[in-house]
Design a protein around this motif. Structure first.
Motif, PDB file in Angstrom:
ATOM      1  N   ARG A 255       1.366   2.743  -4.319  1.00  0.00           N
ATOM      2  CA  ARG A 255       2.562   3.172  -5.073  1.00  0.00           C
ATOM      3  C   ARG A 255       3.203   3.166  -4.670  1.00  0.00           C
ATOM      4  NH1 ARG A 255      -1.234   4.499  -9.748  1.00  0.00           N
ATOM      5  NH2 ARG A 255      -0.247   5.474 -10.062  1.00  0.00           N
ATOM      6  N   ARG A 256       4.318   3.471  -5.811  1.00  0.00           N
ATOM      7  CA  ARG A 256       5.820   2.944  -5.582  1.00  0.00           C
ATOM      8  C   ARG A 256       5.842   4.473  -5.985  1.00  0.00           C
ATOM      9  NH1 ARG A 256       2.825  -1.545  -6.942  1.00  0.00           N
ATOM     10  NH2 ARG A 256       1.868  -1.345  -8.651  1.00  0.00           N
ATOM     11  N   LYS A 257       5.909   5.726  -6.048  1.00  0.00           N
ATOM     12  CA  LYS A 257       6.345   6.845  -6.561  1.00  0.00           C
ATOM     13  C   LYS A 257       6.208   7.636  -4.991  1.00  0.00           C
ATOM     14  CE  LYS A 257       7.024   6.318 -11.419  1.00  0.00           C
ATOM     15  NZ  LYS A 257       7.099   7.203 -12.616  1.00  0.00           N
ATOM     16  N   ILE A 258       6.624   8.504  -4.794  1.00  0.00           N
ATOM     17  CA  ILE A 258       6.498   9.480  -3.852  1.00  0.00           C
ATOM     18  C   ILE A 258       5.688  10.599  -4.082  1.00  0.00           C
ATOM     19  CG2 ILE A 258       7.922  11.291  -2.308  1.00  0.00           C
ATOM     20  CD1 ILE A 258      10.354   9.216  -2.229  1.00  0.00           C
ATOM     21  N   GLY A 259       4.809  11.252  -3.618  1.00  0.00           N
ATOM     22  CA  GLY A 259       4.288  12.765  -3.730  1.00  0.00           C
ATOM     23  C   GLY A 259       2.661  12.648  -3.529  1.00  0.00           C
TER      24      GLY A 259
ATOM     25  N   ASN B  52      10.151  -2.455  -1.793  1.00  0.00           N
ATOM     26  CA  ASN B  52       9.655  -1.333  -1.386  1.00  0.00           C
ATOM     27  C   ASN B  52       7.960  -0.196  -1.948  1.00  0.00           C
ATOM     28  OD1 ASN B  52      11.485  -1.270   0.699  1.00  0.00           O
ATOM     29  ND2 ASN B  52      12.498  -0.617  -0.802  1.00  0.00           N
ATOM     30  N   GLY B  53       7.588  -0.026  -1.453  1.00  0.00           N
ATOM     31  CA  GLY B  53       6.385   0.367  -1.793  1.00  0.00           C
ATOM     32  C   GLY B  53       5.489   1.948  -0.435  1.00  0.00           C
ATOM     33  N   ILE B  54       4.948   2.939  -1.499  1.00  0.00           N
ATOM     34  CA  ILE B  54       4.076   3.835  -0.664  1.00  0.00           C
ATOM     35  C   ILE B  54       3.141   3.456  -0.277  1.00  0.00           C
ATOM     36  CG2 ILE B  54       3.583   5.903  -0.388  1.00  0.00           C
ATOM     37  CD1 ILE B  54       6.374   6.655  -2.090  1.00  0.00           C
TER      38      ILE B  54
ATOM     39  N   ILE C 260      -4.008  12.553   3.755  1.00  0.00           N
ATOM     40  CA  ILE C 260      -3.730  12.791   5.371  1.00  0.00           C
ATOM     41  C   ILE C 260      -2.304  12.443   5.377  1.00  0.00           C
ATOM     42  CG2 ILE C 260      -5.928  13.531   6.438  1.00  0.00           C
ATOM     43  CD1 ILE C 260      -5.902  10.350   7.270  1.00  0.00           C
ATOM     44  N   ASP C 261      -2.053  11.175   4.884  1.00  0.00           N
ATOM     45  CA  ASP C 261      -0.519  10.399   5.247  1.00  0.00           C
ATOM     46  C   ASP C 261      -0.276   9.582   3.788  1.00  0.00           C
ATOM     47  OD1 ASP C 261       1.663   9.727   6.269  1.00  0.00           O
ATOM     48  OD2 ASP C 261       0.857   9.038   7.996  1.00  0.00           O
ATOM     49  N   GLN C 262       1.251   9.454   3.881  1.00  0.00           N
ATOM     50  CA  GLN C 262       1.530   8.981   2.624  1.00  0.00           C
ATOM     51  C   GLN C 262       3.152   7.720   3.875  1.00  0.00           C
ATOM     52  OE1 GLN C 262       4.254  10.388  -0.171  1.00  0.00           O
ATOM     53  NE2 GLN C 262       5.182  11.342   0.530  1.00  0.00           N
ATOM     54  N   ILE C 263       2.420   6.397   3.728  1.00  0.00           N
ATOM     55  CA  ILE C 263       3.379   5.195   4.580  1.00  0.00           C
ATOM     56  C   ILE C 263       4.260   4.897   3.724  1.00  0.00           C
ATOM     57  CG2 ILE C 263       3.084   3.829   5.971  1.00  0.00           C
ATOM     58  CD1 ILE C 263       0.316   4.695   6.865  1.00  0.00           C
ATOM     59  N   PHE C 264       5.648   4.688   4.108  1.00  0.00           N
ATOM     60  CA  PHE C 264       6.434   3.996   3.297  1.00  0.00           C
ATOM     61  C   PHE C 264       6.833   2.137   3.896  1.00  0.00           C
ATOM     62  CE2 PHE C 264       8.303   8.140   3.018  1.00  0.00           C
ATOM     63  CZ  PHE C 264       8.403   8.303   1.805  1.00  0.00           C
ATOM     64  N   VAL C 265       6.377   1.569   2.900  1.00  0.00           N
ATOM     65  CA  VAL C 265       6.221   0.083   3.859  1.00  0.00           C
ATOM     66  C   VAL C 265       7.506  -0.722   2.883  1.00  0.00           C
ATOM     67  CG1 VAL C 265       3.632   0.365   4.129  1.00  0.00           C
ATOM     68  CG2 VAL C 265       4.246  -0.544   1.245  1.00  0.00           C
ATOM     69  N   SER C 266       7.509  -1.516   3.092  1.00  0.00           N
ATOM     70  CA  SER C 266       9.009  -2.684   2.983  1.00  0.00           C
ATOM     71  C   SER C 266       8.633  -4.410   3.038  1.00  0.00           C
ATOM     72  CB  SER C 266      10.509  -2.223   2.999  1.00  0.00           C
ATOM     73  OG  SER C 266      10.612  -2.293   4.494  1.00  0.00           O
ATOM     74  N   LYS C 267       9.191  -4.718   2.600  1.00  0.00           N
ATOM     75  CA  LYS C 267       8.845  -6.457   2.729  1.00  0.00           C
ATOM     76  C   LYS C 267       9.886  -6.876   4.176  1.00  0.00           C
ATOM     77  CE  LYS C 267       7.415  -8.600  -1.725  1.00  0.00           C
ATOM     78  NZ  LYS C 267       7.512  -9.125  -2.784  1.00  0.00           N
TER      79      LYS C 267
END
Length: 80
Positions: A10-14, A40-42, A73-80
């Motif tokens: 996803r591209r939004k938090i939560g 950036n993404g999640i 169980i988790d949300q992981i922020f990822v980026s290029k």
């Protein structure tokens, strides 16, 4: 009972943003989708019982699931 680990981009938090039918069993595929149109993404990670996986498509390791039964169980922020 058997369980599978799933990932979803996803591209939004939560965690409420993780309500979706289509998930993958491959973190790298989820990461690719999260960054496909953005820097950036999640990626959300969760666990689900096999009995709540309705379909599986091997090419993208995609699962169609009952998202109401996923234990997030988790949300992981990822980026290029």
């Amino acid at each position: 009972t058997k369980f599978s680990n799933l990932s979803r981009c996803r591209r939004k938090i939560g965690f409420e943003k993780a309500k979706a039918l289509s998930w993958t069993t491959d973190f790298e595929i989820a990461k690719w989708f999260a960054l496909r149109f953005s820097k950036n993404g999640i990626v959300f990670k969760g666990i689900i019982e096999h009995s709540h996986i309705y379909s599986y498509f091997n090419r993208e390791k995609e699962c169609v699931v009952d998202y109401k039964t996923i234990n997030l169980i988790d949300q992981i922020f990822v980026s290029k």
